[in-house]
Every structure is written in structure tokens, then in C-alpha cells.
Design a protein around this motif. Structure first.
Motif, PDB file in Angstrom:
ATOM      1  N   ALA A  32       0.780  -1.408  -0.227  1.00 32.18           N
ATOM      2  CA  ALA A  32       0.117  -0.036  -0.208  1.00 32.18           C
ATOM      3  C   ALA A  32       1.184   1.266  -0.400  1.00 32.18           C
ATOM      4  N   LEU A  33       0.742   1.827  -1.089  1.00 34.42           N
ATOM      5  CA  LEU A  33       1.506   3.190  -1.102  1.00 34.42           C
ATOM      6  C   LEU A  33       1.301   4.356  -0.505  1.00 34.42           C
ATOM      7  N   SER A  34      -0.282   4.628   0.060  1.00 29.36           N
ATOM      8  CA  SER A  34      -1.020   5.215   0.444  1.00 29.36           C
ATOM      9  C   SER A  34      -2.619   4.163   0.729  1.00 29.36           C
ATOM     10  N   ASP A  35      -2.879   4.816   1.590  1.00 28.10           N
ATOM     11  CA  ASP A  35      -4.083   4.786   2.325  1.00 28.10           C
ATOM     12  C   ASP A  35      -5.204   4.282   1.374  1.00 28.10           C
ATOM     13  N   ASN A  36      -4.955   5.306  -0.136  1.00 21.82           N
ATOM     14  CA  ASN A  36      -5.896   4.736  -1.412  1.00 21.82           C
ATOM     15  C   ASN A  36      -5.294   4.182  -2.422  1.00 21.82           C
ATOM     16  N   SER A  37      -4.070   4.013  -2.375  1.00 20.62           N
ATOM     17  CA  SER A  37      -3.328   3.208  -3.589  1.00 20.62           C
ATOM     18  C   SER A  37      -3.125   1.790  -3.168  1.00 20.62           C
ATOM     19  N   ALA A  38      -3.109   1.192  -4.110  1.00 24.73           N
ATOM     20  CA  ALA A  38      -2.207  -0.114  -4.265  1.00 24.73           C
ATOM     21  C   ALA A  38      -1.212  -0.344  -5.365  1.00 24.73           C
ATOM     22  N   LEU A  39      -0.036  -1.051  -4.627  1.00 24.75           N
ATOM     23  CA  LEU A  39       0.774  -1.801  -6.054  1.00 24.75           C
ATOM     24  C   LEU A  39       0.640  -2.869  -5.708  1.00 24.75           C
ATOM     25  N   ARG A  40       0.895  -3.849  -6.437  1.00 27.86           N
ATOM     26  CA  ARG A  40       0.631  -5.877  -6.663  1.00 27.86           C
ATOM     27  C   ARG A  40       1.608  -5.708  -7.402  1.00 27.86           C
ATOM     28  N   ALA A  41       2.608  -7.491  -7.386  1.00 26.28           N
ATOM     29  CA  ALA A  41       2.909  -8.038  -7.601  1.00 26.28           C
ATOM     30  C   ALA A  41       2.257  -9.519  -8.245  1.00 26.28           C
ATOM     31  N   SER A  42       2.496 -10.149  -9.240  1.00 21.41           N
ATOM     32  CA  SER A  42       1.942 -11.967  -8.925  1.00 21.41           C
ATOM     33  C   SER A  42       3.295 -12.438 -10.176  1.00 21.41           C
ATOM     34  N   ALA A  43       3.188 -13.538 -10.431  1.00 22.17           N
ATOM     35  CA  ALA A  43       4.314 -15.014 -10.781  1.00 22.17           C
ATOM     36  C   ALA A  43       3.665 -16.370 -10.253  1.00 22.17           C
ATOM     37  N   GLY A  44       3.687 -16.161 -11.863  1.00 22.62           N
ATOM     38  CA  GLY A  44       3.275 -18.204 -11.091  1.00 22.62           C
ATOM     39  C   GLY A  44       3.061 -19.388 -12.219  1.00 22.62           C
TER      40      GLY A  44
END
Length: 796
Positions: free
Chosen positions: A533-545
Motif C-alpha cells: 500500500a503506497l497510501s491509504d488509497n492506493s496499492a501496488l501489486r505483483a504476481s508470478a506463477g
């Protein structure tokens, strides 16, 4: 709470010195009255309920009454009753004081009071929620009847928040689009293949010019690379990869969850491009009507009716019956090629589900589902049963029967709610017979699936662990142009998944599963999801599989049956399905989501990028005119996907969705790396939704689809056309609806493909369907022209 008895409130008979300044005491008493009123309003306490402040006021009144001595001469008694001027109800605990400050008391339980006065000129009566009243006094004994007027009741202020039709959460470790029923009702949404018209993450197109089936694409990959589940049980797979999207009527669907990239190892090792989970309507929900009806009629001769009956027997047991019937009864040929744009036929879907929730923590649900369809298409003059030889009308026929049964059994530890276990069971019988001109394709599938899941924590709820075992068995019997392709796949497996949460700032889900395939051997599937969570109103996500699947080359490519193409299967291993290897891919992705408020209205912006790399793929090669080849990948095959989306409420109740999507999908065809045919690199999307206070709803969708690569192909006169690109095109859909009685009754009308744009050369060699140039499989544009429809929804 302190309750003061009336006898305590009587004037003191013993001389008492006045140790407090009378004016100060009066100010304190008025302050306490204001505090008392505020507490009553804040905590919604009935006006008859004294608070501890009342006790303080009593003490204040007592002190005021001490100002004068009982031994003074000339005293007289003033008594009375305090009541409501409207209801005449007595008001206990009303504060009674004098001006100038000489004495004070509170009314007793019956509203009465009594004071001994000497020089006071006025009496002030106050009570929470009522206007103060000032009564002039004579200089002798009096008996008063005081009636107070209630304060004007403030109008109720209701603060509401409109739930968006599609939401992207910020707390989940994987980006998930939650598509609600409100989004699904923006279009007719007759079945699952038609439920993504307003969702820019999914592309929808016709498989061929004959069968009328639609296929979805995610991340630039065909729908067979997406895992479809119904409430987390595998649903559309195997031989139903194309036809199965029509087995779920839109009226059955309550909501959907769409996630890109590889999902949780708990749900299996498939799902290269993503997962779409379908939630059906549930009978135990409060807003679920006992009877729901939905009717639909299009100008192109398509009639549908859905009925859902729900009953909640008690808090533990509930059930619903879901029924669907569809008929295509009108011959439509809008591009005038002599072939029906959509086949004639009927289909029926029925399902019955039961839910049981035990107060001891047990949850059990189960259901059955039956599907039957019968379609006839091809040339307009074709009649069912006509012999397929040159000179006769070319025809398409399909009949399909499918039966499903499933159960979900769960147990929650009531003393340790973080501990639970569940068992998922599913069985499927699928049987279909298809004929495309002189070619026949029949397929039968029998499947069983079991998945046991146990969940607990490590030390605290920031560390959650899941583990379990699974088992799947699929028996396939296929016949293509007289050649049998039979196989049985048995796959036992085990999995473990660990989830870590650090406050609301960071999430991680790491999973690993190991499976053993009786034909392909053992393999391992790792998957990882991260969120910050970069802030209360933003999110950065990553995935791999990693993902693996078995290709069903005929069922997943039935569109090429609507042609004279020769099918060439270049498998080399007689022990594997079709002699081909399993498809294996790695998927990696990044996405960023930002929610904001601009001019007091909510908005959301999201951008994502996914990269899929195949280490092995069953290549579907249509680069050579008159042929479709299937062989193992020898070279590179990958897909880049980029998408940006903005959702904002421009003005009150006017929602705007803007999106742009870019694909770069390439594969190696006979040692040459080429762009995958029939995949648009660019797509732009606009959706507008407006709702009035009188329950009118207006929805409009605009889509621009860029050009697609077309391989070499035959012309009508058996000449070869070099590869090129299709034109870009625009499509527009719109719908208007009106509801009454809190949405229980709704009527809607709409139009699809309002520009009427069609791919007019959908079938090459249509005038000679038994010749070698006949091909209805290279579909790059809309297969149906302008269509208008009406419908209704009714909930009782």
C-alpha cells in the motif's frame, strides 16, 4: 445512572449557609442542562431516563435552594405539575428554578414539584427536548400547571454511498474486479458469453460464421486459458471450453470476480491468463425474492425466459430452483451470404441447490444441474436430416446433453474461528454430437473432482496457512471424422499456501503445489502474490506463477470445423493426448490501483501489465490456406498485455468508464515468429451509466477495435490472398430501463451493434460450401448486425 427520589428534592427545613455565588450556580446549572441535552441526543436515550448529569443538576438545585433560610418570614409555597402540551404526558426530572436565583428543584416521577419562595418573581422550567418556559409568580401560594412545547424535530439527514457496479479492492493481495449484478444488468446478459460487454478486461468474439458461439479472450489468449469456476468449483473446462459459456444464464448470476494472471494454488494448476469465478443467486440472502422472473425478446427472433424460485425454510435450511429456456426461431441472414447468422434451436437449463448452516459451525451445500440444447444452422434452405453431399444445402447440427452434481462441506471451529476445513466435490457428464457439413465430431466427457482444504494460523492472524489435497479424473471419448481419440487423465495433488499480512501495508501469498499426472508425470506449480500500500488509497501489486493444462484441440477449435480446412495433428507421443505435450506457461504481472475523490465524487484509476511466456504450447497453425495444423511449440510464444482504466462519477449518478488496452501476442509458426492472427493489438472503450432519482437508467457502451492480422486464405474463386490486416471498426450498445417498487419490477429495452457494422465476407466460398475454398472460421468482426430487444425483470 443516578435517580433522585422526590423526598430528597424537597426544600431544606434546616438553615443552610449559602457558600456559592447564586449567579455562578445559575450559569453552571444551565451548562449542565446543555450537556444533558447533548448526551440524550448523542446516545439516543429516552427523555424520561435520568443521567448522572441529572444528579449534578439536582445538587445544583439543592445548593440554590440554600440561598434563603427556612426561618425567614414571609415565605410561601409554589407547587405544580409539568407535562407535555401535546400528549399531556407528565415530564419527570424537569428542572425548576427561580429568577432571581433563590431556589430550585426537579419534578418528581409524576411530574409534580414544590418550592418555598420569598422574593422570586419568575419560575424557569427546562426539560431536554423541550422549549424552556418562564412563568411569572405572585407573592403568595400558587398551584401551577406547566405545559412545555417540544422542540421542532430536525429532519433526518441520511448519508448514502453508492456502491459501484464494478469495484477493485485495495486490500486483497491479488487484483480482483468485483462485477456486481448492477453491472450485469447494463446489458441483456442472456448467458455468460454475453456478460462482458461492459468489461474492458475481456474481449468477446464469434468463433465462426455458423454455430453462433462466442469466445472470450483475456491477456490476448483464448478463453480456454482462463479458469472458470462456479463458487470456486471448476465449471467451464474440457469439452465445454466453447459451448460451456452458454450453460450459465445471466439471470442465474449474482456477481463475478475476475482476476488476471495465475491464481491461488488452492484452486488448481490451470488458469494461465486468469480466473473468473461466478456467484449464483442465493436463497438465504435477505434481498433475494421468493420468485424472480426474467423475460427477453430480440428483433432477431430470440426468446428467453428465466424463473428462479427461492425458499428459506428457517435460519439453517434454504433452497432455490433455477430454470431457463431459450428459443431461436427466426431465420436471419443480415450479410446476405445465404447462411444463417445464428442457428435455429432450443436450449434448456435447470438447477436445484440446497444450503444448510448449522449453529455448531457446519455448512453444507449441494446441487444438481441439467443442460440440453439442439441447434440447426448452415444455409437458409437446409433442413434437419438433409444428407450432406455436394448439390444439397450445407448444414450444421448439434445436440448436447450435460449433467452436473456438486457438494461443498465446511466446518468452522467455533472456539477458534481462524480454523476451518472444507471439502469440494463435483461430478460432470457431458455428451455432444456435432455435424459441420460432411464432417462429424462427437465427444463425451466424464469427470470427477475433489478438493480438501484446511486453514489455520501461525501464532496470530497475520500468518495464515492453507493446506490440502486434491484429486481429479477425466475420461474423454472423442470421434473426429471416424477416428477415435480416447484418453483418461488422473491427477492427484497436494498444496500448501502461506499468507502474511503486515498491518494494512503489506500482503504476501506464497503457494506451492505438487501434482502427478498419469500421462505427463509429476510437476510442481509455484505461485506468488505481493501487495504494497503506497497510501491509504492506493496499492501496488505483483504476481508470478506457473500454469499447466491439457489442450482439447477439437473442442477448443470447433470454429475451424465450419470450413473445408484439413485437420493435421502432428503429435509424436502415442501415450499422450493427440500425441502432444501439455501446455506450460509462466505468467508475471504488475498492477497499480489508485482511488481518489474529486469534487466530492469517487473515482478510481488502475493500470496493469502482464507477460505470459510459454515454455510449451500446442500451436494452432492456420497460416496455410485450406489447412489447420496442431503441433508442439518449437520456438518462442508470448503475450504482452497492457491496460489502463479510469472510473469516475462525473456528475451525481453519471458514471464514466474509460479504458485502453494493448496486446502484443506472438507465436512461432513453422520456425517463423509471427503475430497471432485474429487478435487486435489496440482497443479503446467508453461506458456511460446514468440513473435518475425516479429510477430510470441509461447505459451506453462505445468500443473501438483495432485491426487484426489475417493469414493467407482462399478467395471465393479458390485464389490465394496474401496475409494482411482487417479494418478497424466501432461498435455501440445502449440500454434504457425503468424500475418500480424498489427495483422489484423492471422493464428494459436496448440495442446492440447500433452502427450495424458487420464482417460481410465472413464465409469465403459461400456459393460452393463443399469446395476447398469454403471457410467460415476467419472471423475478425461482428457476426450479427443491428439488434434491438426488450425484456422485463420481476421479483416477488
Amino acid at each position: 445512572m443516578l435517580v433522585m427520589m422526590p423526598e430528597i428534592l424537597k426544600p431544606q427545613t434546616k438553615p443552610t449557609k449559602n457558600y456559592l455565588n447564586a449567579a455562578l450556580i445559575e450559569k453552571m446549572m444551565r451548562m449542565f442542562m446543555k450537556i444533558n441535552f447533548a448526551l440524550h441526543q448523542t446516545f439516543k436515550i429516552k427523555r424520561h431516563t435520568p443521567l448522572f448529569i441529572t444528579g449534578i443538576l439536582t445538587l445544583s438545585g439543592f445548593l440554590l435552594s440554600a440561598k434563603t433560610s427556612a426561618q425567614d418570614a414571609g415565605k410561601h409555597t409554589v407547587s405544580g405539575k409539568v407535562s407535555d402540551i401535546q400528549t399531556k404526558e407528565t415530564l419527570p426530572g424537569a428542572a425548576v428554578s427561580t429568577i432571581p436565583a433563590e431556589a430550585g428543584t426537579f419534578s418528581a416521577a409524576d411530574g409534580t414539584f414544590s418550592l418555598e419562595l420569598e422574593t422570586a418573581r419568575q419560575l424557569v422550567v427546562t426539560y431536554v427536548g423541550y422549549k424552556n418556559d418562564t412563568i411569572p409568580l405572585s407573592q403568595g401560594p400558587e398551584q401551577l400547571s406547566i405545559e412545555l412545547k417540544p422542540l421542532k424535530t430536525l429532519k433526518e439527514v441520511t448519508i448514502t454511498s453508492r456502491r459501484k457496479s464494478t469495484e477493485i479492492g485495495l486490500l486483497e493481495p491479488a487484483k480482483m474486479e468485483k462485477i456486481g449484478s448492477k453491472e450485469l444488468m447494463k446489458a441483456a446478459c442472456c448467458n455468460l458469453s454475453e456478460s462482458f460487454e461492459t468489461t474492458p478486461s475481456v474481449d468477446v468474439g464469434f468463433t465462426d460464421a455458423v454455430s453462433g458461439y462466442k469466445q472470450i479472450q483475456m491477456l490476448g489468449l483464448a478463453g480456454s486459458y482462463t479458469s472458470f469456476t462456479r463458487e470456486n468449483i471448476p465449471d467451464v473446462r474440457g469439452l465445454a471450453a466453447i459451448t460451456g459459456l452458454t450453460f450459465t444464464p445471466g439471470a442465474f448470476v449474482e456477481s463475478m470476480q475476475l482476476s488476471k494472471g495465475t491464481g491461488s494454488v488452492v484452486n488448481g494448476y490451470e488458469g494461465t491468463a486468469g480466473q473468473i469465478n461466478i456467484e449464483w443467486r442465493k436463497p438465504f440472502e435477505e434481498k433475494e425474492p421468493a420468485l424472480f422472473l426474467n423475460g427477453y425478446q430480440s428483433a432477431q427472433g430470440r426468446s428467453e425466459m428465466n424463473a428462479i424460485l427461492s425458499h428459506k425454510f428457517n435460519d439453517e435450511l434454504s433452497s432455490n430452483l433455477l430454470l431457463h429456456a431459450k428459443s431461436n426461431w427466426m431465420k436471419v441472414d443480415q450479410n446476405h451470404d445465404g447462411f444463417l447468422d445464428n442457428p435455429l434451436g432450443n436450449s434448456f437449463v435447470g438447477s436445484n441447490r440446497w444450503f444448510w448452516f448449522s449453529p455448531k459451525g457446519w455448512e453444507i451445500q449441494g446441487g444438481v444441474k441439467a443442460v440440453y440444447l439442439d441447434n440447426t444452422g448452415g444455409q437458409k434452405s437446409f433442413e434437419k436430416g438433409t444428407e450432406q453431399i455436394a448439390g444439397n444445402p450445407w448444414g450444421y447440427q448439434q445436440s448436447l446433453t450435460r449433467m452436473e452434481a456438486w457438494a461443498k462441506i465446511g466446518k468452522i471451529n467455533l472456539t477458534k474461528p481462524y480454523q476451518s476445513m472444507g471439502l469440494q466435490l463435483s461430478g460432470v457428464y457431458h455428451d455432444q454430437q456435432s455435424q459441420y457439413g460432411i464432417r462429424e465430431y462427437d465427444g463425451r466427457q466424464q469427470s470427477f473432482y475433489a478438493n480438501y482444504i484446511y486453514q489455520s494460523i501461525i501464532n496470530n492472524t497475520n500468518h495464515v496457512i492453507k493446506g490440502g489435497v486434491s484429486f481429479s479424473a477425466d475420461a474423454y471419448k472423442e470421434t473426429f471424422v471416424g477416428t477415435a481419440y480416447n484418453r483418461t487423465e488422473i491427477v492427484p495433488g497436494a498444496f500448501m499456501e502461506y499468507a502474511y499480512n503486515y498491518q494494512k501495508k503489506f500482503n504476501m501469498v506464497a503457494g506451492l503445489r505438487a501434482d502427478y499426472h498419469n500421462l505427463f508425470g509429476a510437476f510442481v506449480t509455484p505461485r506468488l502474490h505481493l501487495r504494497y500500500a503506497l497510501s491509504d488509497n492506493s496499492a501496488l501489486r505483483a504476481s508470478a506463477g506457473r500454469a499447466q493444462r491439457t489442450a482439447n484441440i477439437f473442442a477448443e477449435n470447433t470454429g475451424y470445423l465450419a470450413s473445408s480446412r484439413n485437420f493435421v495433428v502432428s503429435g509424436t507421443d502415442p501415450e499422450t493426448p493427440y500425441g502432444l505435450k501439455p501446455e506450460v506457461a509462466w505468467n508475471m504481472g504488475l498492477n497499480y490501483t489508485k482511488k481518489f475523490m474529486l469534487d466530492y465524487r469517487d473515482g478510481a484509476f488502475s493500470v496493469d501489465y502482464y507477460y505470459t511466456n510459454f515454455t510449451n504450447q500446442v500451436v494452432v497453425d492456420v497460416e496455410k490456406p485450406g489447412e489447420v495444423s496442431f503441433y508442439n511449440l518449437n520456438g518462442k510464444s508470448y503475450a504482452h498485455s497492457f491496460q489502463a482504466q479510469l472510473d469516475y462519477e462525473v456528475i451525481h449518478k453519471l458514471d464514466v468508464r474509460l479504458a485502453y488496452r494493448f496486446y502484443d501476442v506472438k507465436s512461432t509458426y513453422n520456425n517463423i515468429l509471427k503475430e497471432k492472427p485474429l487478435v487486435a493489438a489496440h482497443r479503446a472503450f467508453i461506458n456511460l451509466g446514468y440513473e435518475t432519482n425516479s429510477n430510470w437508467k441509461f447505459d451506453y457502451t462505445f468500443q473501438w477495435t483495432g485491426s487484426k492480422r489475417l493469414p493467407e486464405r482462399y478467395t471465393h474463386h479458390e485464389m490465394i490472398v496474401a496475409e494482411g490486416n482487417s479494418p478497424s471498426f466501432i461498435q455501440m450498445n445502449a440500454q434504457i430501463s425503468k424500475s418500480w417498487k424498489e427495483g422489484k419490477i423492471e422493464v428494459y429495452a436496448g440495442g446492440e451493434n447500433l452502427t450495424g457494422y458487420m464482417q460481410h465476407d465472413m464465409i469465403s466460398g459461400a456459393e460452393n460450401p463443399f469446395g476447398k475454398s469454403f471457410d467460415g472460421s476467419l472471423i475478425w468482426g461482428p457476426g450479427m448486425g443491428r439488434n434491438f430487444y426488450v425484456g422485463f425483470r420481476y421479483g416477488l
